[in-house]
Every structure is written in structure tokens, then in C-alpha cells.
Write an enzyme that holds these catalytic residues in place. Structure first.
Site, short mmCIF file in Angstrom:
data_model
loop_
_atom_site.label_atom_id
_atom_site.label_comp_id
_atom_site.label_asym_id
_atom_site.label_seq_id
_atom_site.Cartn_x
_atom_site.Cartn_y
_atom_site.Cartn_z
N GLY A 93 -8.21 3.26 7.84
CA GLY A 93 -8.67 3.06 6.46
C GLY A 93 -10.03 2.39 6.39
O GLY A 93 -10.92 2.82 5.65
N LYS B 10 -4.73 6.80 2.05
CA LYS B 10 -4.41 7.48 3.30
C LYS B 10 -2.92 7.82 3.36
O LYS B 10 -2.54 8.94 3.63
CB LYS B 10 -4.82 6.59 4.48
CG LYS B 10 -4.50 7.16 5.83
CD LYS B 10 -5.03 6.27 6.93
CE LYS B 10 -4.51 6.75 8.29
NZ LYS B 10 -4.98 5.94 9.40
N LYS C 137 3.90 -7.47 2.11
CA LYS C 137 4.25 -6.28 1.31
C LYS C 137 5.76 -6.19 1.12
O LYS C 137 6.26 -5.94 0.03
CB LYS C 137 3.78 -5.01 2.02
CG LYS C 137 2.32 -4.72 1.98
CD LYS C 137 2.06 -3.36 2.60
CE LYS C 137 0.61 -3.13 2.91
NZ LYS C 137 0.36 -1.92 3.68
N GLU D 264 -9.53 -7.52 9.42
CA GLU D 264 -8.31 -6.72 9.57
C GLU D 264 -8.29 -6.10 10.98
O GLU D 264 -7.23 -5.85 11.54
CB GLU D 264 -8.21 -5.64 8.48
CG GLU D 264 -6.79 -5.13 8.30
CD GLU D 264 -6.62 -4.17 7.13
OE1 GLU D 264 -7.07 -3.02 7.21
OE2 GLU D 264 -6.00 -4.57 6.11
O1 F6P Z 1 -2.50 -3.07 3.58
C1 F6P Z 1 -3.59 -2.79 4.38
C2 F6P Z 1 -3.93 -1.34 4.34
O2 F6P Z 1 -3.03 -0.61 5.10
C3 F6P Z 1 -5.35 -1.13 4.82
O3 F6P Z 1 -5.47 -1.06 6.18
C4 F6P Z 1 -5.72 0.10 4.10
O4 F6P Z 1 -7.11 0.30 4.10
C5 F6P Z 1 -5.13 -0.15 2.74
O5 F6P Z 1 -3.92 -0.82 3.02
C6 F6P Z 1 -4.90 1.03 1.87
O6 F6P Z 1 -4.07 1.96 2.46
P1 F6P Z 1 -3.95 3.43 1.88
O7 F6P Z 1 -5.27 4.09 1.99
O8 F6P Z 1 -2.90 4.09 2.73
O9 F6P Z 1 -3.51 3.33 0.44
#
Ligand code: F6P
Length: 538
Positions: free
Chosen positions: A276, A215, A502, A362
Site C-alpha cells: 500500500g 487494495k 483493528k 510502517e
Molecule cells: O492498516 C494499515 C494498512 O493495511 C496500510 O498498510 C494500507 O496502506 C492501509 O491499511 C489501507 O489498506 P487498503 O488499501 O487495503 O484499504
């Protein structure tokens, strides 16, 4: 409780008369056994079950009475659940900490519907993307999409993590029966290099299409694996130009997609109002559509839609997500069941518990209300599970005789997709026997052999596992999670709790790479030093 939380919420939810009425009612329930409740009402099984969107939902084996349900529905009303549901379906910015809509329901809206976000109808955009996905999926599936060396695509590798992986993996496994076996599907998520290396070990680059699914297109794991894939592909095909034929992107971030080197003509967009973990029906489902085809994918969306409609229109007392969510609150907050075991008696649903973990934990693993006030009650239970009957020979001992109360969701289907002798009958016999044993137990003089019973469970029974029924099942859980979050007055659509780890990982990675001075705690510093000393330098 964190000092950042403004105060403890002792005045809101737990002080509501409806909550306190449930608290008082608990004293009457605690002393009753499911055996007695069933004996008192020969129709209980029928009365405490409901049908919707193709599923039969039997909640009679929960420790509830008519009065419990009446009080739970009154609590939902006091918490403004109906208004919150309407606000979600209207596209209002219900995700308050990120100030945006949470409108996954728009992903399954028919072309004729209008849903406005900031005065713009989002439905035409949804269908434009679906049509583009279908065009690419059809070209790959019928061999028109040609790789760099003129060969058709035989392998698809989805690179993503969290919602960009767990949903696609779960749906792929669940609908494998409907998938085109001429295309090998692989999923890479972990930053552990083993995941990528093992996924591509036996693949030819000239027959492989990578879907980089993120995303944000900034996620460390996904971007790192995508760079490894790009290097692997260019190395094998000897030409930077191969990227155009072997990489597509799914993202909301066109700028980062272009910076990575994927032509935005090969990008499938979605929107910030799709979370997500709620994104299966968006372009994140591209791998699914490649596997099962356009028609099946649209049937999956129709299944989601059927449950959306049921959630929106069925009366609360006959509404699957309402009942499922409210009973979950009862089991968690009043009976003290802090975990939920999700037990599919359907091998194809083997990744369903893993997918639900992200969806539920989550979303609702939060300790402050939408107003930032610390809650004085439990929020999301821990979700876990394994398909039956495997779990029976592993952890069911604890379910039946352990000291903890575990709420169980049993899921199964009446028709086998792979009939084999009487095996499906045996599977379903085990399915029904387990919830019966949990509820009723069996008395024995010898304490070790005694089953107390009185352990709550739901039974979710469908006709057969199809794209449509899977969509409805997933939407049932999406909406149940929403119901629970609404009662707890927490924000189910953000996930700030993943950020600290992170940020720290980035700092530690720089320290490992740069060998700089360390200033963490004594444990973390010692671990980093030991790792630096023993690691293999690549
Ligand atoms: O770290 C959690 C998160 O933000 C989730 O909510 C999400 O599904 C996943 O990371 C992946 O995010 P992205 O699709 O932006 O790579």
C-alpha cells in the site's frame, strides 16, 4: 521485549565485526565537531556530495569521516545489501511473512522490460492497467465521461486510507501546479463522518466521480465512507444506476468490488506484490492521473525509474539511497538520533512528511528480525516535519538548542514554480542558513544565546519540482527505507502491528451498538459506559 519473540538478537547484527568496528569508531567521532571536520578538509562539501537522478545530495553536514563511510559500506556488504536489492528487483518473494514479492519497481518498468513473478512476466499487465487508467483519465479530463444527468465530471473524490490516501494526497498537493484546475480533487480517509461530509458539502453529485481506493477492499474506514458516498449519490440522483457513472474502484479484490456494486469494468487492478505505501505508481495513482494528466503521470513514473536505475547501478559510495540509508543508520543507531525531521523548503511538499511517516514507520517500525528474533538495537526512527520556513517559527528552537539530537533532511529546489519578487531567494536563503546554523552553531558568552552546533543534516537539492523530480525523490526515500530495513534485518513490507487495534475496534463497535456486557479492563469498560451514556443516538 515480547515473550513471543524467540530470543534477543545479540549474536547477529550487533555481534558483527563491522558493527563493532563502527561502535569503536564512534568514540573518535563523538569528540569531533563539524566545525573541525570542515576546517580540516576545505573540499568536504564537494567530496561528501553526490548527484543522481536529477538530485544533488549533500551529506557533508553529518558527523562522519571517510572512515565512517568505509565502515558503513562494509557493514552493508556484510548484511548482504547488494544481494537483497537484486532479489527485490528480480521479483523474488522477499516479503517473507506474507510470502510474496515486493515489486513496486515493476510499476515503473518500461514496456520492453521483463520481470518474472512465479515465472510470469508482470510488465505487460502493468502497462495494460496504465493504458486503461489513461483512457479513463483522458475521457474525464476532456469531458467525454458523462454523469447520470448528462453533465461532465468536475469533481473527483478519492476514498481510501493509509497507502490508498497518503501517497495520492501527497502527490496531488506536490504536483498541484501541473493539475487541471477545472477538476476539484478531494480526499476522504477518516472514518470520522466529518471528513466525508465536509468533502462533499459543496459538490453536486451529478458532476462527481468517486474513486474507491483500497487494495484489500475490506478496510473498515474506506468501505464505510464508500457506503456513505453511495447513499449520498443515490439520494441526490434518485437512481441506483448512477453508480456505474459515478463510481470507479482501485483494488486487487474484484470479488469485493463487485459485491459493493461497482462494475468490474470500472475497476483498476493491481497486485499483491505492491505494498500500500509503495503504490503511488499503480492504479492507486488514478486520482493523480486525473489531476495532472497522462503525460505528467508517465513523467512521474520516469522519475521513479531514474532513481530505481541509479539505486541498482550506481556504485554504493556514489549511490543516493545507499548513502542516505546508511547515514540514517549511523545517526540512529550510533549517534542516538531517534527522530528525523523532514523539512521541505517547498510549499507544495507540505504533505511529504506525513506521507513519509507511513513509508518509514510502517515499513521499519519492527522489533523482531525476519527470523522472529527480538532485535537488540533501535529500528525505525520517528519521522516528522513541516515545510520551511513555517517550522522555523515553531519547533526549530528544539533542533538548535534542545537536549535531543534530531537528524534533519532539508529538501528544496532551485527554481520557483510561482516566482514572486525575491521570495524564492529568501526561501532558499533560509534553507541553507538553517543547515549551516545546525552544523556550525555560534559561540556566545551568555548560555541562553549559545548554539553548540554539531547537529547532523542532509541537503537534497533539485532543479525544480516536476512530476519527474517528485518521482525520483519518492523513490530515493523508498529505497533508503529498504536499505535501513536490510541492515536491521527486519521485514519492511508487512505491517502486522496495525492488526490488534483493528480487531479490538470491531469488538468495541459491536459492544457500543449492542449494549452488551463488557469485559475489558476497568479503564476501557468505564470509557465505553461513559460514551454509551452520553453519545447522541443517530
Ligand atoms: O492498516 C494499515 C494498512 O493495511 C496500510 O498498510 C494500507 O496502506 C492501509 O491499511 C489501507 O489498506 P487498503 O488499501 O487495503 O484499504
Amino acid at each position: 521485549m515480547s515473550s513471543a519473540a524467540r530470543a534477543v538478537d545479540e549474536t547477529l547484527l550487533t555481534a558483527r565485526p563491522e558493527w563493532q568496528a563502527l561502535q569503536r569508531h564512534l568514540q573518535q567521532i563523538e569528540i569531533r565537531h563539524l566545525r573541525e571536520l570542515f576546517a580540516a578538509d576545505p573540499q568536504r562539501g564537494q567530496r561528501f556530495s553526490v548527484e543522481g537522478a536529477g538530485f544533488y545530495f549533500d551529506y557533508s553536514k553529518n558527523r562522519i569521516t571517510d572512515e565512517t563511510l568505509r565502515l558503513l559500506l562494509a557493514l552493508a556488504q556484510a548484511c548482504g545489501l547488494s544481494e537483497r536489492i537484486n532479489a527485490m528487483f528480480r521479483g523474488e518473494p522477499i516479503n517473507t511473512t506474507e510470502r510474496r514479492a515486493a515489486l513496486h519497481v515493476a510499476l515503473r518498468a518500461p514496456r520492453t522490460e521483463r520481470i518474472l513473478v512465479n515465472a510470469i512476466d508482470v510488465v505487460p499487465g502493468v502497462h495494460t492497467v496504465l493504458d486503461r487508467m489513461a483512457s479513463v483519465a483522458n475521457r474525464v479530463r476532456n469531458g467525454e465521461w458523462i454523469g447520470q444527468s448528462g453533465k461532465r465530471i468536475r469533481n473527483v473524490v478519492n476514498i481510501g486510507i493509509g497507502g490508498s490516501d497518503l501517497g495520492p494526497v501527497m502527490v496531488y498537493e506536490a504536483l498541484r501546479h501541473y493539475s487541471d484546475r477545472a477538476i476539484a480533487m478531494r480526499f476522504v480517509s477518516n472514518i470520522d463522518g466529518t471528513d466525508f461530509v465536509e468533502a462533499v458539502r459543496d459538490l453536486s453529485a451529478d458532476e462527481t466521480l468517486f474513486i474507491v481506493c483500497s487494495k484489500t477492499f475490506t478496510t473498515q474506514e474506506t468501505l464505510t465512507n464508500a457506503r456513505a458516498a453511495r447513499a449520498w449519490c443515490i439520494d441526490a440522483l434518485g437512481d441506483q444506476g448512477a453508480i456505474a457513472k459515478h463510481f470507479v474502484a482501485v483494488s486487487t479484490n474484484a470479488e469485493e468490488v463487485a459485491r459493493f456494486g461497482i462494475d468490474t469494468d470500472n475497476m483498476f487492478g493491481f497486485w499483491d506484490w505492491v505494498g500500500g505505501r509503495y503504490s503511488i505508481g499503480s492504479a492507486v495513482g488514478l486520482s493523480t492521473m486525473l489531476a495532472i494528466g497522462e503525460e505528467n503521470f508517465r513523467a512521474l513514473l520516469a522519475g521513479f525509474r531514474a532513481m530505481d536505475e541509479h539505486f541498482l547501478h550506481a556504485p554504493p559510495a556514489r549511490n543516493l539511497p545507499w548513502l542516505h540509508g546508511l547515514i540514517a543508520v549511523w545517526n540512529n543507531n550510533f549517534l542516538g538520533a531517534s527522530t528525523v525531521a523532514v523539512l521541505p523548503y517547498e510549499q507544495y511538499l507540505k504533505r511529504f512528511p506525513a506521507y513519509l511517516q507511513q513509508l518509514a514507520m510502517e515499513s521499519n517500525g519492527k522489533r523482531v528480525t525476519v527470523d522472529g528474533v527480538a532485535v537488540a538495537y533501535e529500528t525505525a526512527p520517528i519521522v516528522w516535519g513541516e515545510p520551511g520556513t513555517n517550522g522555523q517559527h515553531s519547533f526549530y528552537q528544539l533542533l538548535h538548542q534542545g537536549t535531543r539530537l534530531v537528524a534533519c533532511d532539508f529538501i528544496g529546489f532551485c527554481r520557483a514554480l510561482n516566482p514572486l519578487g525575491d521570495q524564492h531567494d529568501l526561501l532558499i536563503a533560509n534553507f541553507f542558513a538553517q543547515s549551516e546554523a545546525l552544523a556550525f552553531g555560534s559561540a556566545a558568552d551568555e548560555p541562553h544565546r549559545n548554539f553548540d552546533g554539531n547537529r547532523p543534516s542532509n541537503t537534497i537539492l533539485g532543479e525544480s519540482l516536476t512530476p519527474h523530480s517528485l518521482g525520483a525523490l519518492v523513490a530515493l526515500y523508498e529505497h533508503s527505507v529498504f536499505v535501513q530495513g536490510a541492515i536491521w534485518n527486519i521485514e519492511p513490507f508487512d505491517q502486522w502491528g496495525v492488526e490488534l487495534g483493528k480487531a479490538l475496534a470491531q469488538r468495541v463497535a459491536a459492544e457500543i451498538a449492542g449494549g452488551s456486557e463488557l469485559a475489558h479492563d476497568s479503564s476501557t469498560d468505564a470509557l465505553i459506559r461513559r460514551y454509551r451514556a452520553l453519545r447522541q443516538k443517530s
